[in-house]
Write an enzyme that holds these catalytic residues in place. Sequence first.
Site, mmCIF file in Angstrom:
data_model
loop_
_atom_site.group_PDB
_atom_site.id
_atom_site.type_symbol
_atom_site.label_atom_id
_atom_site.label_comp_id
_atom_site.label_asym_id
_atom_site.label_seq_id
_atom_site.Cartn_x
_atom_site.Cartn_y
_atom_site.Cartn_z
ATOM 1 N N HIS A 100 30.869 86.102 -62.776
ATOM 2 C CA HIS A 100 30.403 86.793 -64.071
ATOM 3 C C HIS A 100 31.376 86.407 -64.967
ATOM 4 C CE1 HIS A 100 28.742 90.076 -66.515
ATOM 5 N NE2 HIS A 100 27.420 89.556 -66.297
ATOM 6 N N VAL B 202 34.100 90.540 -65.669
ATOM 7 C CA VAL B 202 33.606 91.866 -65.830
ATOM 8 C C VAL B 202 32.302 91.846 -64.856
ATOM 9 C CG1 VAL B 202 31.923 91.135 -67.552
ATOM 10 C CG2 VAL B 202 32.539 93.387 -67.530
ATOM 11 N N GLY C 296 26.835 95.172 -65.525
ATOM 12 C CA GLY C 296 26.105 96.369 -65.427
ATOM 13 C C GLY C 296 25.212 96.764 -64.497
ATOM 14 N N CYS C 297 24.327 95.684 -64.011
ATOM 15 C CA CYS C 297 23.362 96.125 -63.414
ATOM 16 C C CYS C 297 23.735 96.552 -61.898
ATOM 17 C CB CYS C 297 22.322 94.800 -63.056
ATOM 18 S SG CYS C 297 23.013 93.193 -62.498
ATOM 19 N N ASP D 79 22.830 99.575 -59.773
ATOM 20 C CA ASP D 79 22.334 99.683 -58.576
ATOM 21 C C ASP D 79 23.152 100.666 -57.525
ATOM 22 O OD1 ASP D 79 20.415 97.702 -56.691
ATOM 23 O OD2 ASP D 79 22.175 98.281 -55.334
#
Length: 141
Positions: free
Chosen positions: A76, A82, A85-86, A90
């Site tokens: 990523h 980084v 964000g998902c 989760d």
Amino acid sequence: MTYDEFRSRSRFGLEELLAFAYGTLVDDPPEGFAARLPAPPFLMVDRILEISGEGSKGRIVAEQDIRLDAWYFQCHMPSDPVQPGCLSVDAIWQILGFFCVWRGALGSGRALGCGEVAFNGQIRPFNRLIRYEVEVRRFTQ
């Protein structure tokens, strides 16, 4: 541990969360208890420092150690890694599902709703720790 011991605990370490993921933490689960957490590398918490509930409300504080070799840093944004964000979303789903089971809900232990999520900053390889603090405003079975 027994189901009653599980329900009376206020914190869980990594070994216990792994045992929960593989279905071996609770020795005497009640009928309908089918809850699990994801196993690594998708388990997004390393410890639950606080889990409490009173009436329809509750609180969960959990942490995840940041590892330089985490799979998501490899793919990523390779030149500027980084954590997506998902994955933090989760993590919140994971600990909310765990909370539901800890409160006595049966079934798969998956949270079905969330009204508001706020994040501060980015999670980078040089960070050491993520802390999740979740205030449960309404819990129903």
